[in-house]
Write a protein that holds these residues in place. Sequence first.
Motif, PDB file in Angstrom:
ATOM      1  N   TRP A 161     -13.665  16.234 -28.962  1.00 16.04           N
ATOM      2  CA  TRP A 161     -14.892  16.672 -27.492  1.00 16.04           C
ATOM      3  C   TRP A 161     -15.190  15.469 -26.665  1.00 16.04           C
ATOM      4  N   ARG A 162     -15.237  15.787 -25.484  1.00 13.51           N
ATOM      5  CA  ARG A 162     -15.642  14.697 -24.287  1.00 13.51           C
ATOM      6  C   ARG A 162     -16.313  15.708 -23.849  1.00 13.51           C
ATOM      7  N   GLN A 163     -17.260  15.004 -23.056  1.00 17.78           N
ATOM      8  CA  GLN A 163     -18.629  15.424 -22.199  1.00 17.78           C
ATOM      9  C   GLN A 163     -18.379  14.311 -20.557  1.00 17.78           C
ATOM     10  N   LEU A 164     -18.330  14.876 -19.967  1.00 18.36           N
ATOM     11  CA  LEU A 164     -17.445  14.217 -18.643  1.00 18.36           C
ATOM     12  C   LEU A 164     -18.769  14.440 -17.604  1.00 18.36           C
ATOM     13  N   GLU A 165     -18.708  13.849 -16.878  1.00 18.62           N
ATOM     14  CA  GLU A 165     -18.772  13.526 -15.429  1.00 18.62           C
ATOM     15  C   GLU A 165     -18.624  13.295 -14.202  1.00 18.62           C
ATOM     16  N   VAL A 166     -17.326  14.429 -13.769  1.00 15.60           N
ATOM     17  CA  VAL A 166     -16.169  13.968 -13.044  1.00 15.60           C
ATOM     18  C   VAL A 166     -16.833  15.030 -11.707  1.00 15.60           C
ATOM     19  N   ARG A 167     -16.164  13.907  -9.549  1.00 19.00           N
ATOM     20  CA  ARG A 167     -16.527  14.693  -8.756  1.00 19.00           C
ATOM     21  C   ARG A 167     -15.704  16.254  -8.677  1.00 19.00           C
TER      22      ARG A 167
END
Length: 220
Positions: free
Chosen positions: A33-39
């Motif tokens: 898994w990945r934890q992303l911060e995305v616009r």
Amino acid sequence: MACMENDSAAMGGKPESMLEVRVELVDSDPKIWRQLEVRGSLTLDRVHQTLQTAFGWEDMHLHRFTADDPFAPLRTVDGQMPETLQWLPRQECVETDDRPEEDLALAQLLALGGGAAFYEYDFGDSWLHRLELVSQRTWSEGTSPARVLDGTRRGPLEDSGGFPGYEELLEALADPAHPDHAESVEWVAEITDSDEPFDPAFWDVESVNHALAAQAHARN
């Protein structure tokens, strides 16, 4: 048939948001898994590029986004099975319900799915990713459009046969006595362009964020 054009309202009028999104490979064990911060205004074609980088894919195959699990059992409507609405690259849209990914933002897709959505990469190996909205905040000027906050394990190798094939590959790599060991080692070296021992648990968040920053800089 041609794609149905953008059916979503513009993002204008609302403050720009940064979305924290957990992306998990469905059926992965151990979890990948990945934890992303995305616009939130990032269109799905750019989200696709972000996910490719975050999981180490090479963008060698087709992909699609859906608001619902594309493989969940569907209930017939008027005796017919409803089509799954999907967003694809514009040039790949051929069915009536296909829509161009360039015309929909991530925030809009997640809203359609009630805070969750799906991304499938490689229709043969069928790497299905579930995207879940964790939180959101107001976007700040100068913030990177996409970055990785956390995650575990490297993504499976391209063309490894889905999870059954990937698990068989890892077994062969881990056991020098396995009849496919030498062939598997050679294949992985060719795929990864490296003679280093393959470690499925290794994942470097800093190098991923460096690549994402380079992508953003190239667009500016």
